[in-house]
Design a protein around this motif. Structure first.
Motif, PDB file in Angstrom:
ATOM      1  N   MET A 198      10.275  52.729 100.508  1.00  0.00           N
ATOM      2  CA  MET A 198       9.719  53.396 101.688  1.00  0.00           C
ATOM      3  C   MET A 198      10.146  52.664 102.959  1.00  0.00           C
ATOM      4  O   MET A 198       9.968  51.457 103.078  1.00  0.00           O
ATOM      5  CB  MET A 198       8.201  53.464 101.602  1.00  0.00           C
ATOM      6  N   LEU A 199      10.724  53.419 103.887  1.00  0.00           N
ATOM      7  CA  LEU A 199      11.073  52.858 105.196  1.00  0.00           C
ATOM      8  C   LEU A 199       9.864  52.846 106.117  1.00  0.00           C
ATOM      9  O   LEU A 199       9.658  51.912 106.896  1.00  0.00           O
ATOM     10  CB  LEU A 199      12.201  53.672 105.836  1.00  0.00           C
ATOM     11  N   THR A 200       9.084  53.923 106.082  1.00  0.00           N
ATOM     12  CA  THR A 200       7.817  54.011 106.823  1.00  0.00           C
ATOM     13  C   THR A 200       6.789  54.623 105.880  1.00  0.00           C
ATOM     14  O   THR A 200       7.057  54.847 104.705  1.00  0.00           O
ATOM     15  CB  THR A 200       7.974  54.897 108.082  1.00  0.00           C
ATOM     16  N   ASP A 201       5.620  54.926 106.405  1.00  0.00           N
ATOM     17  CA  ASP A 201       4.562  55.462 105.549  1.00  0.00           C
ATOM     18  C   ASP A 201       4.934  56.792 104.914  1.00  0.00           C
ATOM     19  O   ASP A 201       4.438  57.125 103.835  1.00  0.00           O
ATOM     20  CB  ASP A 201       3.270  55.637 106.361  1.00  0.00           C
ATOM     21  N   GLY A 230       4.014  58.800  98.930  1.00  0.00           N
ATOM     22  CA  GLY A 230       3.702  59.498 100.178  1.00  0.00           C
ATOM     23  C   GLY A 230       4.899  59.980 100.970  1.00  0.00           C
ATOM     24  O   GLY A 230       4.747  60.401 102.127  1.00  0.00           O
ATOM     25  N   ALA A 231       6.082  59.952 100.395  1.00  0.00           N
ATOM     26  CA  ALA A 231       7.282  60.363 101.137  1.00  0.00           C
ATOM     27  C   ALA A 231       7.289  61.873 101.361  1.00  0.00           C
ATOM     28  O   ALA A 231       7.321  62.650 100.412  1.00  0.00           O
ATOM     29  CB  ALA A 231       8.535  59.932 100.383  1.00  0.00           C
ATOM     30  N   ALA A 232       7.259  62.270 102.622  1.00  0.00           N
ATOM     31  CA  ALA A 232       7.428  63.676 102.991  1.00  0.00           C
ATOM     32  C   ALA A 232       8.811  63.902 103.583  1.00  0.00           C
ATOM     33  O   ALA A 232       9.218  65.045 103.816  1.00  0.00           O
ATOM     34  CB  ALA A 232       6.353  64.082 104.002  1.00  0.00           C
ATOM     35  N   ILE A 519      22.061  52.807 111.863  1.00  0.00           N
ATOM     36  CA  ILE A 519      21.884  54.197 111.424  1.00  0.00           C
ATOM     37  C   ILE A 519      20.486  54.402 110.861  1.00  0.00           C
ATOM     38  O   ILE A 519      19.846  55.431 111.119  1.00  0.00           O
ATOM     39  CB  ILE A 519      22.974  54.576 110.396  1.00  0.00           C
ATOM     40  N   ILE A 520      19.985  53.429 110.122  1.00  0.00           N
ATOM     41  CA  ILE A 520      18.626  53.562 109.583  1.00  0.00           C
ATOM     42  C   ILE A 520      17.593  53.549 110.711  1.00  0.00           C
ATOM     43  O   ILE A 520      16.617  54.314 110.692  1.00  0.00           O
ATOM     44  CB  ILE A 520      18.348  52.457 108.552  1.00  0.00           C
ATOM     45  N   GLU A 521      17.820  52.734 111.713  1.00  0.00           N
ATOM     46  CA  GLU A 521      16.906  52.732 112.856  1.00  0.00           C
ATOM     47  C   GLU A 521      16.901  54.084 113.554  1.00  0.00           C
ATOM     48  O   GLU A 521      15.855  54.570 113.993  1.00  0.00           O
ATOM     49  CB  GLU A 521      17.293  51.621 113.838  1.00  0.00           C
ATOM     50  N   SER A 527      12.842  60.651 112.519  1.00  0.00           N
ATOM     51  CA  SER A 527      11.740  61.075 111.655  1.00  0.00           C
ATOM     52  C   SER A 527      10.407  61.033 112.389  1.00  0.00           C
ATOM     53  O   SER A 527       9.530  61.874 112.172  1.00  0.00           O
ATOM     54  CB  SER A 527      11.682  60.209 110.401  1.00  0.00           C
ATOM     55  N   GLU A 528      10.254  60.067 113.282  1.00  0.00           N
ATOM     56  CA  GLU A 528       9.007  59.952 114.030  1.00  0.00           C
ATOM     57  C   GLU A 528       8.909  61.022 115.106  1.00  0.00           C
ATOM     58  O   GLU A 528       7.811  61.476 115.445  1.00  0.00           O
ATOM     59  CB  GLU A 528       8.901  58.558 114.637  1.00  0.00           C
TER      60      GLU A 528
END
Length: 531
Positions: A198-201, A230-232, A519-521, A527-528
């Protein structure tokens, strides 16, 4: 009648002999191919090999001549039709199959001794407790050290038939007596999914390094685990993925594309078209997906990116991909070797071919990266040259282009600092691997005992370690020396990432490398924004 038979028998024998002599004469090098082959092109090659075999003044290994001939023929076709010699075929097949049968260790041959780098995840050695740093001295009583055995021979002795048993005698630092391990050889997975976490929640991450036989199964398992966490949204990292099996790429794309939608179509020599559609309810059809690509994402990777982009699914992030839109089929040549021959072109759902031109020869084709580097394409989206005649529009109104790679929806420039490029090369090229192995060997009992959490919180890459690495590079080749002061934080990061790989596997390795990745940043930022 008996007298006539006596007369006829010699006559028939004479006729049979005459026919034999005639056929024998016809089988001379000058005429044999006309008799047994109607293809003059095959005749020429066969005749030449026969001349060399039987008439040339010196003994010549005609097998090597045949290999050169096959390669030369394929060079005149396209850059991706390739010959696989017999002695390389097993390794190539093993890499794409996704597993091999053996005891499951990676090792160095140090001072003529097998020293384990790591027991491979999911293999029999890991399950019975073999660790990094262990010296394998005997296998079934056979001495494996101080014998001048090549790495290939050692690997052969450690591999074997599935379920066959081998008794290993192992020397472990800090333990006086040899340890005995009874290992049952088994299939050892060669993972194509390097990492998932998971990168974020709500944003999961999956990195696929190639499309092998087991890729979809590995990918499906990763998707399930991330959804449970919880990955959406999913960040699918296909950077530096050279491709592989088309069917596996189609299955991955199908997880994101609704049933009945076109994934790709292929067109062969005769113009026959074969369409491939999404066929099942995907696990992530209703989630948001980001596909990460770069200049080394090729073939099957581009199938996934192109299918999603043309169906207006998700967002492609990074830099323009490699540009390989040719389909190969592997064909055996009867002696253990094979050829991968281009049999079709594939097209994305809008009808675009993403194959870059190869009409200027293979050298220019494979040096395309340098052309992109020099024209500024890796740093600026505005430097990407497109052909307006190859302009296509997706159902959602997005403009896309054919003619050479997948152009991302969101461009992220490459860090083209030469020193960083060199450092990345050293990491991926294996130079850092041996240095880090030696570093771990200095205190192997400590490193083998710590947990991941302890490693993250307690292990610090010191200034002395950085200096040691530079001294190590100079001992190999003075030209490899880094400029440590400018890139010390990155060098420390890479050293710790390689330590994590050898201690805890590729998932830990990728997590370290991805820290502060551009790129991930950008994906996290996108995504946010969508929430």
């Amino acid at each position: 009648m008996r007298g006539k038979n006596k007369i006829y028998t010699p006559l028939l024998l004479s006729i049979a002999c005459a026919i034999g002599i005639f056929i024998g004469a016809r089988m001379n090098f000058d005429t044999s191919d006309e008799l047994f082959s109607a293809n003059p092109k095959k005749q020429k090659l066969n005749r030449l090999i026969d001349y060399i075999d039987y008439e040339y003044v010196d003994d010549v290994n005609t097998d090597s001549i045949v290999d050169v001939t096959v390669n030369k023929i394929l060079e005149n076709l396209d850059p991706h039709s390739v010959y696989i010699p017999k002695d390389e075929y097993a390794q190539v097949s093993e890499n794409m199959k996704g597993d091999f049968v053996g005891i499951g260790v990676s090792f160095y041959n140090i001072n003529d001794t097998i020293v384990v780098i790591k027991a491979l995840e999911g293999g029999p050695s890991e399950k019975i407790g073999i660790r990094g740093g262990d010296r394998i001295l005997y296998a079934n009583g056979q001495k494996l050290f101080d014998r001048g055995i090549s790495n290939d021979s050692l690997t052969t002795q450690l591999k074997g038939k599935e379920n066959s048993k081998v008794t290993l005698k192992v020397l472990r630092k800090g333990i006086k007596d040899l340890l005995t391990f009874d290992v049952k050889r088994a299939k050892v997975p060669l993972k194509s999914v390097d990492s998932y976490y998971m990168l974020t929640d709500n944003l999961g991450y999956i990195k696929i390094n190639r499309f092998a036989e087991t890729t979809f199964d590995e990918f499906s398992e990763a998707i399930d685990e991330l959804k449970n966490k919880g990955a959406a949204q999913i960040a699918l990292d296909l950077r530096d993925n050279p491709g592989g099996y088309l069917a596996e790429a189609i299955n991955v794309a199908d997880e994101f594309i609704k049933d009945g939608k076109l994934i790709l179509f292929t067109k062969n020599k005769s113009g026959a078209i074969e369409n491939t559609y999404a066929q099942r309810k995907g696990k992530f059809e209703n989630g948001k997906v980001y596909v990460l690509i770069n200049e080394n994402s090729a073939s099957a990777s581009e199938v996934v990116a192109g299918a999603l982009q043309d169906n207006d699914v998700g967002t492609i992030v990074g830099r323009r991909s490699y540009g390989k839109g040719l389909v190969q089929r592997e064909m055996g040549l009867g002696d253990g070797s094979a050829v991968r021959l281009t049999i079709a072109r594939y097209y994305t759902p809008t009808g675009r071919s993403i194959q870059k031109p190869y009409d200027h020869g293979n050298e220019a084709y494979f040096n395309d990266y340098m052309r992109r580097y020099k024209n500024g394409e890796l740093n600026s989206e505005d430097s990407i040259h497109v052909n307006d005649s190859l302009r296509y529009v997706t159902p959602g109104g997005k403009v896309v282009y054919g003619g050479g790679g997948i152009i991302p929806d969101v461009f992220v420039p490459k860090n083209t600092d030469p020193e960083k490029e060199k450092l990345t090369y050293l990491l991926r090229g294996g130079y850092m691997s041996r240095f880090v192995f030696d570093l771990l060997e200095e205190n192997r009992s400590y490193y083998n005992a710590i947990s991941k959490a302890e490693f993250e919180n307690k292990v610090e890459i010191t200034e002395e370690m950085v200096s040691k690495f530079n001294r190590y590079l100079r001992s190999i080749d003075p030209r490899l020396k880094m400029a440590p002061y400018e890139h010390k934080p990155l060098l420390k990061k890479y050293i710790k990432a390689e330590m994590a790989q050898q201690l805890f596997g590729t998932n830990a390795f990728e997590r370290h490398l991805n820290d502060n990745d551009r790129i991930i940043e950008k994906v996290i930022e996108l995504s946010e924004q969508k929430q």
